[in-house]
Write a protein that holds these residues in place. Structure first.
Motif, PDB file in Angstrom:
ATOM      1  N   ASN A  83      -4.521   2.475  -1.945  1.00 48.05           N
ATOM      2  CA  ASN A  83      -4.316   1.469  -0.905  1.00 48.05           C
ATOM      3  C   ASN A  83      -4.907   0.133  -1.377  1.00 48.05           C
ATOM      4  O   ASN A  83      -4.200  -0.865  -1.509  1.00 48.05           O
ATOM      5  CB  ASN A  83      -4.981   1.958   0.391  1.00 48.05           C
ATOM      6  CG  ASN A  83      -4.771   1.009   1.566  1.00 48.05           C
ATOM      7  OD1 ASN A  83      -4.388  -0.147   1.425  1.00 48.05           O
ATOM      8  ND2 ASN A  83      -5.057   1.505   2.763  1.00 48.05           N
ATOM      9  N   GLY A 103      -7.903  -1.663   3.325  1.00 50.34           N
ATOM     10  CA  GLY A 103      -7.265  -1.652   2.020  1.00 50.34           C
ATOM     11  C   GLY A 103      -7.012  -3.051   1.496  1.00 50.34           C
ATOM     12  O   GLY A 103      -7.368  -3.377   0.352  1.00 50.34           O
ATOM     13  N   ALA A 144       0.833  -1.206   0.000  1.00 47.06           N
ATOM     14  CA  ALA A 144       0.000   0.000   0.000  1.00 47.06           C
ATOM     15  C   ALA A 144       0.863   1.251   0.000  1.00 47.06           C
ATOM     16  O   ALA A 144       0.577   2.217  -0.719  1.00 47.06           O
ATOM     17  CB  ALA A 144      -0.928  -0.004   1.207  1.00 47.06           C
ATOM     18  N   GLN A 163      -4.102   6.735   4.147  1.00 47.82           N
ATOM     19  CA  GLN A 163      -4.350   5.318   3.883  1.00 47.82           C
ATOM     20  C   GLN A 163      -5.797   4.904   4.132  1.00 47.82           C
ATOM     21  O   GLN A 163      -6.262   3.915   3.566  1.00 47.82           O
ATOM     22  CB  GLN A 163      -3.430   4.469   4.756  1.00 47.82           C
ATOM     23  CG  GLN A 163      -3.645   4.625   6.268  1.00 47.82           C
ATOM     24  CD  GLN A 163      -2.942   3.560   7.062  1.00 47.82           C
ATOM     25  OE1 GLN A 163      -2.796   2.417   6.617  1.00 47.82           O
ATOM     26  NE2 GLN A 163      -2.478   3.912   8.253  1.00 47.82           N
TER      27      GLN A 163
END
Length: 334
Positions: free
Chosen positions: A151, A181, A44, A145
């Protein structure tokens, strides 16, 4: 033999552990901790940084800032050190000391939030601080995030396909829910490429992600005090909530078999075992769970008996201590 020039170039994406002998269920654990950042968050972090660079949001004067319980902060600190960015990681007291030290060793700065928000907990307080910092100067770049689609795209491109290559007949996939994510990327991939697979999210008791009552949580990684913006529940077939004491006991049970995994892994494996016991007992099933990290950064908490008993009670580890010895488990002897 791979030869690399930067640490983010290496990630072991094809390693699975067969947990059948240890848990009596056909469960394969995808290990995401074998890279230089030590966790699944490297994917990510790299995806979000690359996208920000392509979009022109990041330049040589930028200061990366991110709220993290630890693993993403570690990954971003590593990438920032390689690419020449300053980095500030906003954490809270639950972040492991070793992780904070690693972030600082790589050149990042750690800002500790010591008081939780009365409504949204430590996560909400961390996010509020990041917003204030970004409002103070355009130099600060927040990848965010919790809401950044790059992500989940990282896992749509990598984690989901890696599982599918090894298990084309996948029946059930268990993924922990933090920022969601990993969950959303894998779920979106399998809904397109293996719609018969059931996607089960594993969350911590005390997390509000799936509408649960907020509660105290001491183990970083999974769970949230604020519902993640990335979450789309239409991609999730079922949810399992795991009490933290079960997380700890599962980590210790895995350690008795020689596998030292992190807290998020203990949560996911505990949730997977509970779901399989209820829904697929005695049935043939192809099941995979995602392990986000290893356990070396949890030696002072989850794997410290005094810490566990202080937080969860004097008898917290009694059930683990009564387990069959690891060599008996490995050979099938009872």
């Amino acid at each position: 033999m791979p030869i690399i020039r930067t640490p983010q170039e290496f990630n072991e994406d094809e390693l699975f552990v067969d947990l059948r002998a240890m848990f009596d269920y056909p469960l394969y654990l995808k290990c995401e901790g074998f890279n230089f950042a030590g966790s699944v968050k490297l994917k990510a972090a790299l995806s979000m940084v690359d996208a920000a660079e392509r979009d022109g949001r990041l330049n040589r004067d930028s200061v990366l800032v991110e709220s993290s319980s630890g693993n993403l902060g570690m990954a971003l600190s590593m990438i920032a050190s390689v690419r020449g960015y300053q980095f500030i990681c906003v954490v809270d007291p639950r972040t492991n000391l070793s992780t904070r030290q690693l972030i600082e060793t790589l050149g990042g700065k750690v800002h500790m939030i010591t008081e939780p928000s009365p409504d949204t907990g430590f996560l909400g307080a961390r996010l509020d601080y990041v917003r204030e910092l970004c409002a103070s100067s355009p130099r600060y770049v927040w990848l965010n995030q919790h809401a950044n689609p790059d992500n989940w795209r990282a896992h749509y491109r990598t984690t989901g396909p890696a599982i599918h290559r090894q298990f084309p007949d996948l029946d059930v996939l268990f993924v922990g829910a933090g920022t969601t994510g990993t969950l959303m990327g894998c779920a979106r991939y399998f809904k397109e490429h293996r719609p018969a697979a059931r996607i089960v999210a594993v969350d911590s008791v005390g997390s509000v992600t799936f509408g649960g009552e907020p509660g105290s949580r001491m183990i970083p990684g999974l769970g949230a005090g604020v519902r993640p913006a990335l979450l789309d529940e239409t991609f999730v077939d079922d949810v399992v909530h795991v009490p933290e004491i079960d997380t700890v006991r599962t980590c210790h049970r895995l350690a008795r078999g020689g596998f030292l995994f992190g807290g998020s892994t203990g949560t996911v494996v505990s949730g997977a075992a509970a779901w399989l016991a209820e829904h697929r007992r005695g049935k043939d099933v192809v099941a995979v769970a995602v392990s986000p990290d290893l356990g070396d950064r949890y030696l002072d908490t989850i794997y410290q008996s005094a810490w566990v008993r202080d937080i969860y009670g004097a008898d917290a580890l009694d059930a683990v201590e009564r387990l069959t010895p690891p060599n008996a488990i490995a050979t099938g002897v009872r």
